[in-house]
Design an enzyme around this catalytic site. Structure first.
Site, PDB file in Angstrom:
ATOM      1  N   ARG A  54       0.862  -1.198   0.000  1.00 14.38           N
ATOM      2  CA  ARG A  54       0.000   0.000   0.000  1.00 14.38           C
ATOM      3  C   ARG A  54       0.892   1.239   0.000  1.00 14.38           C
ATOM      4  O   ARG A  54       0.665   2.207  -0.701  1.00 14.38           O
ATOM      5  CB  ARG A  54      -0.956   0.020   1.203  1.00 14.38           C
ATOM      6  CG  ARG A  54      -1.684   1.352   1.337  1.00 14.38           C
ATOM      7  CD  ARG A  54      -2.935   1.339   2.196  1.00 14.38           C
ATOM      8  NE  ARG A  54      -2.910   0.433   3.318  1.00 14.38           N
ATOM      9  CZ  ARG A  54      -2.207   0.603   4.440  1.00 14.38           C
ATOM     10  NH1 ARG A  54      -1.458   1.677   4.608  1.00 14.38           N
ATOM     11  NH2 ARG A  54      -2.251  -0.294   5.403  1.00 14.38           N
ATOM     12  N   TYR A  69     -16.311  16.749 -15.718  1.00 11.98           N
ATOM     13  CA  TYR A  69     -16.726  15.347 -15.771  1.00 11.98           C
ATOM     14  C   TYR A  69     -17.812  15.115 -14.709  1.00 11.98           C
ATOM     15  O   TYR A  69     -17.681  15.573 -13.562  1.00 11.98           O
ATOM     16  CB  TYR A  69     -15.498  14.473 -15.479  1.00 11.98           C
ATOM     17  CG  TYR A  69     -15.791  13.008 -15.424  1.00 11.98           C
ATOM     18  CD1 TYR A  69     -16.113  12.306 -16.577  1.00 11.98           C
ATOM     19  CD2 TYR A  69     -15.768  12.323 -14.215  1.00 11.98           C
ATOM     20  CE1 TYR A  69     -16.400  10.953 -16.523  1.00 11.98           C
ATOM     21  CE2 TYR A  69     -16.049  10.973 -14.153  1.00 11.98           C
ATOM     22  CZ  TYR A  69     -16.367  10.291 -15.320  1.00 11.98           C
ATOM     23  OH  TYR A  69     -16.648   8.959 -15.256  1.00 11.98           O
ATOM     24  N   ASP A 116      -7.226  18.771 -14.462  1.00 13.65           N
ATOM     25  CA  ASP A 116      -7.565  17.440 -14.957  1.00 13.65           C
ATOM     26  C   ASP A 116      -7.121  17.383 -16.420  1.00 13.65           C
ATOM     27  O   ASP A 116      -7.720  18.009 -17.282  1.00 13.65           O
ATOM     28  CB  ASP A 116      -9.081  17.205 -14.819  1.00 13.65           C
ATOM     29  CG  ASP A 116      -9.504  15.804 -15.246  1.00 13.65           C
ATOM     30  OD1 ASP A 116      -8.819  15.208 -16.104  1.00 13.65           O
ATOM     31  OD2 ASP A 116     -10.536  15.320 -14.738  1.00 13.65           O
ATOM     32  N   LYS A 148      -8.493   6.400 -19.703  1.00 16.36           N
ATOM     33  CA  LYS A 148      -8.797   6.905 -21.037  1.00 16.36           C
ATOM     34  C   LYS A 148      -7.564   6.793 -21.945  1.00 16.36           C
ATOM     35  O   LYS A 148      -7.126   5.709 -22.217  1.00 16.36           O
ATOM     36  CB  LYS A 148      -9.321   8.338 -20.916  1.00 16.36           C
ATOM     37  CG  LYS A 148     -10.335   8.544 -19.767  1.00 16.36           C
ATOM     38  CD  LYS A 148     -11.635   7.814 -19.975  1.00 16.36           C
ATOM     39  CE  LYS A 148     -12.507   7.738 -18.724  1.00 16.36           C
ATOM     40  NZ  LYS A 148     -12.845   9.010 -18.115  1.00 16.36           N
TER      41      LYS A 148
END
Ligand SMILES: *Cc1c(COP(=O)(O)O)cnc(C)c1O
Length: 377
Positions: free
Chosen positions: A46, A98, A170, A195
């Site tokens: 982690r 978004y 973004d 994407k």
């Protein structure tokens, strides 16, 4: 290193232990210590995993930042970045962000006391008007989705600095191949790597890059504390996809230019939204700020019925959410990606029922054009 070379030789492109030219998948959760605390840089996956680390180094290099971070999705990356703020803080965001970004700000983070305001960030005055004593950051999405509006990152970053605010961008639609927000003054870059970076519709992932040691320390603390990390298999898939980002984007953009020209000349198409068009209101800025106009184009066919007819007839444009992959995708934002935005707000933003968005893929352009022609008949 130039851009395509950096995609292949940037970050940690080979395994120092074996010389393997594809960085290995370290499918491991914990690491042997030679005495307490005596480790080789990894303790628990982690906190850090070599494969994830290779990906994080690569995106850091591509964006020209101080450190990179990989998360289980774009939304996990955005949420982790918003955890830099405290209850009582306020963030200004681009209005046609978004849908998921709008939702996390207004339905989740608001409950933790992080307040948000959405404005048309293409006009600096709109941002200035909303800066309050508790404002901590400006979050931009440029180009926006689905109307492809462009915000001037450099101008916003300058304004943000004057007010001691962070600029978060973004960069999902442009990717570091076309646009480098940190070079333009941004502090943090976010990606839905699902994407273009992944590019093959086979992985969900998010990335963040920060431009300072302080932010790197804070975000690593949050990533490790909240735990929304990307696993080693998906980290590897993403590195593998990113290696061809340059040639994919070049080809997609040339396909997109041909499709835009075709749509513009078609009588069934009311309006075409594409920053590469000279008639696009932010065309000059797009030329200055990015090296490419991208592979996304939206167009209005007048009504939901017309849109449905088009969707039912296309063969090579797959009806699906998401974007940026090798296969061309088609969607109706009002009823799909932007369905979580209330109808009145969608209307204000200009996301009409007849708006169709396509993500242009890597099929032969002749097939794509013939397909659109028969579907629009
Ligand atoms: C898809 C997307 C996101 C969310 O990313 P996920 O990987 O789906 O969580 C955020 N911003 C933009 C611009 C997107 O297209």
């Amino acid at each position: 290193m130039r851009r395509k070379t950096k995609l292949i030789h940037g970050g940690i492109s080979e395994d120092p232990a074996t010389g393997a030219v594809s960085f290995p998948i370290y499918q491991v959760s914990t690491y042997k210590q030679e005495g307490v605390g005596g480790h080789k840089g990894f303790e628990y996956s982690r906190t850090g995993n070599p494969t994830r680390n290779a990906l994080e180094e690569l995106i850091k290099d591509l964006e020209g930042g101080e450190a990179g971070f990989a998360f289980g999705s774009g939304m996990a990356a955005m949420t982790a970045v918003m955890m830099l703020f405290n209850s009582g803080d306020h963030v200004i965001l681009t209005d046609d962000v978004y849908g998921g970004s709008f939702r996390v700000m207004t339905k989740v983070l608001n409950r933790l006391g992080i307040d948000s305001t959405f404005v048309d960030t293409t006009d600096l005055e709109n941002i200035k008007r909303e800066i309050r004593a508790n404002t901590k950051a400006i979050h931009l999405e440029t180009p926006t989705n689905p109307l492809l509006k462009i915000t001037d990152i450099k101008a916003v970053a300058k304004l943000a600095k004057e007010h001691n605010l962070l600029t978060i961008v973004d960069n999902t639609f442009s990717t570091p191949y076309w646009q480098n927000p940190i070079e333009l003054g941004a502090d943090i870059v976010l990606h839905s790597a699902t994407k273009y970076l992944g590019g093959h519709s086979d992985v969900v992932a998010g990335l963040a890059v920060v431009n300072s040691k302080e932010l790197a320390e804070e975000l690593h603390f949050i990533q490790n504390s909240t735990g929304g990390i990307l696993g080693p298999q998906d980290s590897w898939l993403l590195i593998r996809g990113m290696r061809t980002l340059g040639i994919r984007l070049e080809e997609m953009e040339s396909n997109t230019a041909a499709i835009v020209a075709f749509l513009q000349g078609h009588s069934a198409v009311k309006k075409v939204f594409y920053p590469g068009l000279e008639t696009h209101p932010n065309h000059e800025l797009a030329k200055r700020q990015t090296r490419g106009f991208g592979g996304m184009v939206s167009f209005d066919v007048g009504s939901a019925e017309n849109a449905d007819r088009l969707l039912s007839k296309v063969k090579y444009f797959t009806l699906a959410e998401s974007l940026g992959a090798v296969e061309s995708l088609i969607s109706v934002p009002a009823r799909m990606t932007h369905a979580s935005i209330p109808a009145e707000r969608r209307a204000e933003l200009g996301i009409t029922d007849g708006l169709v968005r396509i993500s242009v893929g890597l099929e032969d352009i002749e097939d794509l054009l013939e397909d659109l022609a028969q579907a629009l008949e």
